[in-house]
Design an enzyme around this catalytic site. Sequence first.
Site, PDB file in Angstrom:
ATOM      1  N   LYS A 174       0.873  -1.187   0.000  1.00  0.00           N
ATOM      2  CA  LYS A 174       0.000   0.000   0.000  1.00  0.00           C
ATOM      3  C   LYS A 174       0.904   1.230   0.000  1.00  0.00           C
ATOM      4  O   LYS A 174       1.435   1.634   1.016  1.00  0.00           O
ATOM      5  CB  LYS A 174      -0.913   0.035   1.225  1.00  0.00           C
ATOM      6  CG  LYS A 174      -2.093   0.944   0.960  1.00  0.00           C
ATOM      7  CD  LYS A 174      -2.432   1.983   1.959  1.00  0.00           C
ATOM      8  CE  LYS A 174      -1.624   3.061   2.460  1.00  0.00           C
ATOM      9  NZ  LYS A 174      -1.683   4.343   1.741  1.00  0.00           N
ATOM     10  N   GLU A 177      -0.785   7.570  -0.528  1.00  0.00           N
ATOM     11  CA  GLU A 177      -1.856   8.056  -1.403  1.00  0.00           C
ATOM     12  C   GLU A 177      -1.493   9.397  -2.036  1.00  0.00           C
ATOM     13  O   GLU A 177      -2.194   9.877  -2.925  1.00  0.00           O
ATOM     14  CB  GLU A 177      -3.180   8.171  -0.630  1.00  0.00           C
ATOM     15  CG  GLU A 177      -3.178   9.160   0.532  1.00  0.00           C
ATOM     16  CD  GLU A 177      -2.614   8.588   1.837  1.00  0.00           C
ATOM     17  OE1 GLU A 177      -1.629   7.812   1.782  1.00  0.00           O
ATOM     18  OE2 GLU A 177      -3.131   8.943   2.902  1.00  0.00           O
ATOM     19  N   SER A 227       4.673   8.210  10.073  1.00  0.00           N
ATOM     20  CA  SER A 227       4.784   8.981  11.315  1.00  0.00           C
ATOM     21  C   SER A 227       4.719   8.042  12.525  1.00  0.00           C
ATOM     22  O   SER A 227       4.176   6.933  12.441  1.00  0.00           O
ATOM     23  CB  SER A 227       3.642   9.991  11.377  1.00  0.00           C
ATOM     24  OG  SER A 227       2.411   9.308  11.244  1.00  0.00           O
ATOM     25  N   CYS A 282      13.194  11.818   6.826  1.00  0.00           N
ATOM     26  CA  CYS A 282      13.253  11.352   8.211  1.00  0.00           C
ATOM     27  C   CYS A 282      14.649  11.519   8.779  1.00  0.00           C
ATOM     28  O   CYS A 282      14.846  11.396   9.980  1.00  0.00           O
ATOM     29  CB  CYS A 282      12.816   9.904   8.305  1.00  0.00           C
ATOM     30  SG  CYS A 282      13.985   8.781   7.542  1.00  0.00           S
ATOM     31  N   GLU A 383       8.143  16.820  15.494  1.00  0.00           N
ATOM     32  CA  GLU A 383       8.579  16.721  14.100  1.00  0.00           C
ATOM     33  C   GLU A 383       7.773  17.701  13.250  1.00  0.00           C
ATOM     34  O   GLU A 383       6.545  17.606  13.181  1.00  0.00           O
ATOM     35  CB  GLU A 383       8.365  15.301  13.591  1.00  0.00           C
ATOM     36  CG  GLU A 383       8.797  15.126  12.148  1.00  0.00           C
ATOM     37  CD  GLU A 383       8.685  13.692  11.657  1.00  0.00           C
ATOM     38  OE1 GLU A 383       7.656  13.044  11.940  1.00  0.00           O
ATOM     39  OE2 GLU A 383       9.622  13.237  10.984  1.00  0.00           O
TER      40      GLU A 383
END
Length: 482
Positions: A174, A177, A227, A282, A383
């Site tokens: 997946k 999106e 996340s 990241c 973050e």
Amino acid sequence: MADLVRNYIGGRWVAPIARDTLTVTDPSSGEELARLPLSGPSDVGAAVAAAASAFPAWRGTPAVERARVLFRLKALLEEHKEELAVSLTGEHGKVIAETRGEIQRGIENVEHACGIPSLMLGDTLEDVASGIDCASWRQPLGVFGIITPYNFPVMIPMWFWPYAVATGNTVVLKPSEQDPLTHQRIVALAEEAGLPPGVLNVVHGGRAVVESVCDHPDIVGVSFVGSSRVAAMVYARAAASGKRVQALGGAKNHIIVMPDADMEAAADACAASAFGSSGQRCLAGSVFSGVGDAYAPFRDRLMDVASSMRLGNGLDPETDMGPVISAAHRDRVRSFIDVGAAGPGRLLLDGRAASVEGRDGGYWVGPTVFEDVPPDSPLGTEEVFGPVVTLSKATTVEDAIERVRRSRYGNACSIFTTSGRTAREFRHGSGVAMMGVNVGVAAPMAFFPFGGSKESFYGDLKAQGRDAVSFFTEQRVVISRW
Ligand code: NAD
């Protein structure tokens, strides 16, 4: 109307059963590129069924033959590298040099997975007891789910699925999106390379797909990157249904600059770390501590670099920094700046009003620099995932390392110094899994483990390297007496 992105199930590009869609945009203009289906549990079920039925034959395919498919894929990726990089810049926004680098890192994982016949070797020992021998085999497990974020939409899926299929498993992926298009092309290249139908399946969507992957009884393990909030949820939910899980989360990366460092090189590397990919990495540095006399020259040089960066379309060779991924994310980054600007602390460079001529619809945030924000404020602890940094002066290296240790995240950190002793102290004390010494982006190559510590990582085995082979196989032992 823009094209609908298709799922890839059992070797066919299919429309999802679900009807709802999202829009995929070019973040440098806001223009619609495609519509993305919000697939549901039935789509996941169809993909898992295809993957499960492809598993026995793929598992029975000799490792050398599985590796040959990946060798052919590597050649195709090399051949199409520039086309892929242009497509990736179009949907993500980062500059073309960065997308070329991303594609290259993806290819390196395919290269590493090509070595699977050696990487998958087991162990044997004759006479573990008198007349008894023992051998261990690494065997694949079945169908794995892989869920990935938007910021490296080509490289991050390839931290996982090349190893999963090389070891003989099958996959339901997946992707994010927000920018799923370039990876679709890679799936087509994998098909061209000879990957049999059902071995790699792709289901597009959001939360409903993720939850179905976590819960599906025929999925044996899940690799997740995103996340920390979602990583923690995926880790708990997939483990609750008996799956093995590796879940890589968010970050707040600290960088320490010592007075003995090459200041110009350090500041340039720190600016590249903080503002490359508009801070959407990241491994991006976001909290900078200048120790003692390092502080003022480091800050001045970093400010020079930050204030001269040119924003624009990532395909333009003059562009230093592209947009952020979406209007919603731009607004989130701006709101962090609003909170910081209210003080205490000083806003030295403000990217909130950034714009690019002729690209009013783009999602722009310029380099933003704060000084002396409180370490426990939102800018010091949370973050931001945008081109926003905080600078402060530390009295000693011990104080700076202590600040790294107090962070709830532990993805990456770096030190700039010419002292081996200081670098050693940093390595010993940081408590962070990916460390740089005179390197601003501490990114492990494909043959090393990639993953953080504390709330940046939930699990045991990391991405890439030997850990990937362990994650996607089980060591099974046979003890024989003849
Ligand atoms: P995200 O957590 O929003 O999304 C990641 C994936 O989870 C996507 O596929 C998304 O569709 C899905 N998702 C989002 N919300 C969900 C929910 N509520 N329930 C179930 N699934 C959900 O992350 P993102 O914005 O795509 O990517 C940025 C984040 O990823 C940053 O926090 C960044 O630090 C992190 N990241 C970490 C690493 C690492 O190596 N640790 C690498 C890249 C990115």
